[in-house]
Design a protein around this motif. Structure first.
Motif, PDB file in Angstrom:
ATOM      1  N   ARG A 132      -1.158  -2.764  -4.976  1.00  0.00           N
ATOM      2  CA  ARG A 132      -1.056  -1.643  -5.915  1.00  0.00           C
ATOM      3  C   ARG A 132      -2.290  -1.576  -6.818  1.00  0.00           C
ATOM      4  NH1 ARG A 132      -0.033  -0.391 -10.869  1.00  0.00           N
ATOM      5  NH2 ARG A 132       0.131  -2.574 -11.534  1.00  0.00           N
ATOM      6  N   LEU A 133      -2.726  -2.737  -7.316  1.00  0.00           N
ATOM      7  CA  LEU A 133      -3.905  -2.783  -8.174  1.00  0.00           C
ATOM      8  C   LEU A 133      -5.146  -2.288  -7.431  1.00  0.00           C
ATOM      9  CD1 LEU A 133      -3.437  -6.234  -9.958  1.00  0.00           C
ATOM     10  CD2 LEU A 133      -3.290  -3.972 -11.012  1.00  0.00           C
ATOM     11  N   LEU A 134      -5.209  -2.591  -6.140  1.00  0.00           N
ATOM     12  CA  LEU A 134      -6.365  -2.199  -5.338  1.00  0.00           C
ATOM     13  C   LEU A 134      -6.285  -0.752  -4.860  1.00  0.00           C
ATOM     14  CD1 LEU A 134      -6.617  -5.481  -3.238  1.00  0.00           C
ATOM     15  CD2 LEU A 134      -8.313  -4.690  -4.871  1.00  0.00           C
ATOM     16  N   GLY A 135      -5.094  -0.158  -4.992  1.00  0.00           N
ATOM     17  CA  GLY A 135      -4.932   1.224  -4.557  1.00  0.00           C
ATOM     18  C   GLY A 135      -4.803   1.376  -3.062  1.00  0.00           C
ATOM     19  N   VAL A 136      -4.282   0.326  -2.392  1.00  0.00           N
ATOM     20  CA  VAL A 136      -4.114   0.373  -0.939  1.00  0.00           C
ATOM     21  C   VAL A 136      -2.690  -0.054  -0.608  1.00  0.00           C
ATOM     22  CG1 VAL A 136      -6.544  -0.123  -0.521  1.00  0.00           C
ATOM     23  CG2 VAL A 136      -4.905  -2.015  -0.626  1.00  0.00           C
ATOM     24  N   SER A 137      -2.310   0.109   0.653  1.00  0.00           N
ATOM     25  CA  SER A 137      -0.984  -0.319   1.075  1.00  0.00           C
ATOM     26  C   SER A 137      -0.966  -1.826   1.316  1.00  0.00           C
ATOM     27  CB  SER A 137      -0.578   0.408   2.365  1.00  0.00           C
ATOM     28  OG  SER A 137      -1.382  -0.049   3.451  1.00  0.00           O
ATOM     29  N   ARG A 138       0.239  -2.388   1.339  1.00  0.00           N
ATOM     30  CA  ARG A 138       0.380  -3.820   1.599  1.00  0.00           C
ATOM     31  C   ARG A 138      -0.134  -4.159   3.003  1.00  0.00           C
ATOM     32  NH1 ARG A 138       3.899  -8.014  -0.437  1.00  0.00           N
ATOM     33  NH2 ARG A 138       4.419  -9.524   1.187  1.00  0.00           N
ATOM     34  N   VAL A 139       0.114  -3.262   3.967  1.00  0.00           N
ATOM     35  CA  VAL A 139      -0.355  -3.489   5.343  1.00  0.00           C
ATOM     36  C   VAL A 139      -1.878  -3.533   5.386  1.00  0.00           C
ATOM     37  CG1 VAL A 139      -0.443  -2.523   7.667  1.00  0.00           C
ATOM     38  CG2 VAL A 139       1.699  -2.444   6.376  1.00  0.00           C
TER      39      VAL A 139
END
Length: 375
Positions: free
Chosen positions: A345-352
């Motif tokens: 979330r912090l990186l602005g990407v999905s967990r996958v």
């Protein structure tokens, strides 16, 4: 300076704003080098006996190869590179490979030369040439006679000073201020800049004829982030150096510190690495220096915005991207205390996507165990 060097005093001095800390006896060369760095004096005559660190990365070895190639000639060399990348070290290497190696190597910081004093500083003056000229004085060209004159930050010279310098390079002669007899300039010129001089020429800020005179041979010094193989050897070199200078017992770097050294993007290049290691040697209470000792911090505010932004840099500079991305991933996981969902979330990407990045870069210590799902 103190005759009673102690760790608490040194730390207290640094916290109060001291730039450095010298225990007695204070050696002349070390004091002069420090004074030059702190005061940003216009010039310094470098010690011929000072050995240069031999780097091992492919990019640095290529630069050294070019220095060996051009060294024995009298060709003017222009060294390009960001601040702190070690452009002066390249110039010293060229001087060392030349037939002038036993003659002076004079380094001049062009950025701090006042326009009004430039003629006297470059070419010297005779007694009585102006108010306060009580004696004859040699300029940079006179002090460098037979040797190498290194002009750092050449792009900052005013247009008037550029014109004066061009005449010397064309005629190989100069006139001291107030003098009536020309002197011969037997000097090899090496210049350096972090600016795009070709752009400065187009904008009318730099003389095109001087640019071509200085740029007979061009060498680009890579950033530290482009030379990942050099980071740990350089850090070790500085650790040993400052351990002796500061009289501190150190044995190396912790595993965490090494990972941090390799993942940090080093925007300040070698100069920043040098300062961080020096700080760590001074403040560490253990033989192994830690990341906390070096006070390295990633900018968390830029993590989300820059992690997957479109690359706009040239191919030569794009080598830094992986290093920066790894650093941001590690920082995000650290901020999320190991929670990969929160880190994503912090990186602005999905967990996958985060899993894929962890696998791509082989960051196995952060990759979740497939059987348990736990870190």
């Amino acid at each position: 300076m103190t005759d009673y060097a102690s760790y608490p005093d040194a730390v207290r001095a640094i916290k109060l704003g001291a730039a450095d800390y010298l225990p007695k006896p204070v050696y002349r060369e070390r004091l002069l080098e420090l004074a030059h760095d702190l005061l940003k004096l216009p010039s310094a005559v470098r010690n011929r006996g000072k050995s240069l660190f031999k780097r091992i990365s492919c990019q640095a070895l290529y630069v050294d190869k070019m220095a060996r190639l051009v060294g024995p000639t009298d060709i003017s060399v222009l060294i390009l590179g960001a601040n702190g990348t070690g452009k002066e070290s390249v110039a010293q290497s060229i001087h060392g490979y030349s037939e002038r190696c036993q003659m002076p190597f004079v380094a001049v910081n062009c950025a701090v030369i006042p326009r009004e004093l430039a003629p006297s500083m470059f070419f010297g003056h005779v007694k009585g040439a102006f108010t306060g000229a009580d004696t004859n004085r040699e300029g940079y060209f006179g002090r460098t006679e037979g040797g190498t004159l290194f002009l750092d930050e050449i792009g900052t010279l005013s247009f008037e000073v550029q014109s004066m310098l061009l005449r010397v390079l064309q005629e190989n002669t100069y006139m001291p201020v107030g003098g009536n007899r020309e002197k011969r300039a037997d000097v090899r010129i090496i210049s350096a800049t972090n600016e795009d001089l070709s752009k400065a020429v187009r904008e009318g800020r730099f003389r095109e004829d001087l640019y071509h005179r200085l740029n007979e041979f061009e060498i680009r010094q890579p950033s530290l982030a482009e030379c990942k193989e050099d980071i740990l050897p350089l850090a070790e070199f500085f650790r040993e150096r400052f351990s002796k200078e500061l009289r501190r017992e150190t044995a190396g770097f912790s595993d965490g510190a090494k990972r941090l050294l390799l993942s940090y993007p080093w925007p300040g290049n070698i100069r920043e690495l040098r300062n961080k290691v020096k700080r760590a040697v001074l403040v560490s209470e253990h033989p192994l220096l830690s990341g906390e000792d070096m006070d390295i911090h990633f900018e968390m505010t830029s993590v989300k915005d820059t992690l997957y932004e479109e690359k706009k840099e040239s191919p030569a500079l794009s080598l830094r991207d992986d290093t920066q991305e790894i650093g941001r991933i590690r920082l995000a996981v650290e901020k999320a205390k190991g929670n990969l969902t929160e880190a994503a979330r912090l990186l602005g990407v999905s967990r996958v996507t985060l899993y894929a990045k962890l696998k791509k870069y082989g960051i196995t210590e952060l990759y979740p165990n497939k059987s348990t799902g736990k870190k």
